[in-house]
Design an enzyme around this catalytic site. Structure first.
Site: not given
Length: 345
Positions: A11, A14, A95, A98-99, A101, A145, A197
């Site tokens: 996590e 990337d 939201g 779980l990707s 988008s 993702d 983020y």
């Protein structure tokens, strides 16, 4: 059609050119489309019941921004994207980390490339989708993702080197090992387009600059003490420690899966969560509670997955313990006054 994904481990590595290990969910997003003569795009979401019409004369907002972003990035890449009418169907929870988008972006890219009759190799699509999210939507995400939604294969986890984009399909047969991954949606909403983020990504980039490396991926666990000694800011030190140790946890998990020892991934998952909680500071009480209770009721390991500040928790459990772990988490949420969680898979 593009699946949602769960990141087994790795996590916030990337965008530091590191390693990740996602696998695809059975949940997916499908986009169908037909050409229209006008140079605009009409997008209907079956989930929301909304229809949005746009061209690229002004910025699109909301969920349709992810579709507009793909139109924009394909045109930037020289693809003559025709006007189209698009319909979106999806059962990827929105939201929840779980990707959803990336699944939307990758499914949209596939149908638009087909409508444009463009030769767009699979290996090129994750970078384009990432650019769409970074530059058009404004979310400073890494490439995991989009790569997972494009490249994951059933029965495997995708070992991805986020610098080279080299991949390995690592066997991940839970059923053969008598195991399940319980994915619990904490119902604590999370979003990537926010200052938290971006602040963590900025701290990592600044630390890499101070340490004289291209990215934190270039520091290994053996070199971590020396690296931390060069950093004066304690918050930055914690961020670096998480990324470097998380990369090593991915490598250790891949080694365990290659050896067929899936249960050995459990303690690494738990250590990953502790690092996200203490060093990266991206967990919330709901996910911490879910992890703690899952471990207390027999999970081999548990961790939050996704960008943080909400979203889902993974628990690696024996098949026969799955219902009991889920029930215990539900009871703990009720006792703490949290919104009831839901199992996503």
């Amino acid at each position: 059609m593009s699946p949602g994904r769960v990141n087994l481990i790795g996590e916030h590595t990337d965008y530091n050119d590191g390693f990740v290990l996602p696998f695809a969910l059975p949940h997916a997003t499908a986009v169908s489309g037909t050409r229209i003569p006008e140079r605009h795009w009409v997008v209907t979401s079956e989930q929301t019941g909304e229809t949005v019409t746009f061209d690229l004369s002004e910025k699109v907002e909301g969920w349709a921004a992810y579709v507009a972003a793909v139109v924009w990035v394909l045109r930037e890449a020289g693809v003559d994207v025709p006007g189209a009418q698009l319909r979106i169907t999806s059962d990827v929870p929105f939201g929840a980390g779980l990707s959803s988008s990336a699944a939307l972006e990758c499914a949209t890219m596939a149908v638009l490339a087909d409508l444009a009759e463009a030769d767009l190799p699979l290996r090129d699509r994750p970078r384009l989708a990432q650019r769409a999210e970074n530059e058009y939507v404004g979310a400073p995400t890494g490439i995991m993702d989009q790569a997972a939604s494009t490249l994951c294969q059933e029965g495997h986890a995708l070992f991805l080197d986020c610098r080279s984009l080299a991949t390995e399909q690592v066997p991940f047969d839970l059923a053969a090992a008598g195991l399940k991954i319980l994915v619990v949606d904490s119902k604590a909403p999370h979003a990537h387009v926010d200052g938290e983020y971006a602040a963590r990504r900025k701290a990592c980039e600044e630390a890499a600059g101070i340490l004289g490396v291209a990215a934190l991926r270039d520091i290994d666990v053996a070199g971590l003490p020396d690296a931390l000694a060069k950093l004066d800011d304690e918050t930055m030190r914690r961020r670096v420690r998480h990324v470097v140790t998380e990369d090593q946890r991915v490598l250790d998990t891949v080694a365990a899966l290659r050896a067929g020892d899936l249960r050995a991934a459990g303690p690494l998952m738990t250590a990953s969560h502790e690092s996200m909680r203490d060093d990266y500071e991206i967990t919330v009480p709901q996910v911490d509670t879910a992890v703690r209770v899952a471990l207390e009721h027999g999970a081999h390991g548990a961790r939050m997955t996704g960008g943080g500040f909400g979203g889902c928790v993974l628990a690696l459990v024996d098949e026969e313990d799955c219902d009991a772990v889920e029930a215990a988490v539900r009871e703990a949420f009720a006792a703490n006054g949290f919104t009831p969680p839901t199992p996503s898979w």
